[in-house]
Design a protein around this motif. Structure first.
Motif, short mmCIF file in Angstrom:
data_model
loop_
_atom_site.label_atom_id
_atom_site.label_comp_id
_atom_site.label_asym_id
_atom_site.label_seq_id
_atom_site.Cartn_x
_atom_site.Cartn_y
_atom_site.Cartn_z
N ASN A 1 0.87 -1.14 0.02
CA ASN A 1 0.04 -0.01 0.03
C ASN A 1 1.17 1.31 -0.05
N TYR A 2 0.35 2.29 -0.29
CA TYR A 2 1.02 3.76 -0.27
C TYR A 2 0.38 4.70 0.58
N GLU A 3 0.75 4.68 1.79
CA GLU A 3 -0.07 5.90 2.80
C GLU A 3 0.93 6.34 3.55
N VAL A 4 0.73 6.94 4.58
CA VAL A 4 1.54 7.58 5.41
C VAL A 4 2.62 6.39 5.91
N LYS A 5 1.98 5.40 6.54
CA LYS A 5 2.82 4.14 6.68
C LYS A 5 2.65 3.10 5.78
N THR A 6 3.65 2.82 5.23
CA THR A 6 3.51 1.75 4.02
C THR A 6 4.00 0.54 4.34
N THR B 1 3.78 5.35 -5.41
CA THR B 1 3.47 3.93 -5.34
C THR B 1 4.34 2.90 -6.03
#
Length: 176
Positions: free
Chosen positions: A54-59, A86
């Motif tokens: 996933n590609y968010e604040v915490k990956t 990503t």
């Protein structure tokens, strides 16, 4: 494996509810003595991995290891660095999957099992195509922050130890 991991994380400061959970887990584990996976050393196990990030604040990267038609390992690893896209996050996840694939290959060989090349399936076409490129010394400008990781992963693919292929997200078991 998940329950075991979660129990290990709380053992530094357990309370009564954690002890009850641990006892419940141990009773369940006691009843699973006969469960397991049987491999026959005369045939290739058909091992492959599915990876998704996933590609968010915490990956986070999820990796499912399938061998002989059964999931034998599932990992969910938080990436310890920041990816700028990503694409970079997926490349980092694919390199983690390559590490896991090499570890699984070594463990199966140590037990005398016949192991062929392990295939790693990812659902990011750009990352898969980057790892499939023939020249390991060429790194796409997008991947400059992960240069060493990418070069190592490309070398492993070049040596033929693993194979990287694209898979649709809907068919990816690691896609949550």
């Amino acid at each position: 494996a998940f329950a075991h991991t979660q129990l290990c994380r709380i053992m530094s400061n357990p309370d009564e509810s954690h002890v009850r959970q641990a006892n419940h887990f141990l009773r369940w584990l006691q009843g699973q003595k006969q469960a397991g996976i049987i491999f026959r050393s005369t045939e290739d196990k058909g091992c492959y991995l599915m990876v998704d990030t996933n590609y968010e604040v915490k990956t986070f990267t999820g990796i499912a290891v399938i061998c002989g038609g059964a999931i034998i390992k599932f990992l969910c690893v938080q990436q310890k660095f920041i990816s700028l896209s990503t694409y970079e996050a997926e490349l980092a996840g694919m390199s983690e999957a390559i590490k896991v694939a090499l570890d699984i290959q070594a463990k199966l060989k140590d037990t005398g099992e016949k192991v062929g090349r392990i295939t790693i399936f990812g659902d990011n076409k750009a990352a898969v195509e980057e790892l499939q490129l023939s020249a390991p010394e060429k790194v796409a400008p997008k991947a400059r922050h992960h240069r060493m990781r990418l070069l190592w992963a490309k070398q492993i693919v070049q040596l033929g130890l693993v194979e990287v292929k694209w898979i649709r997200s809907e068919d990816n078991l690691a896609d949550a």
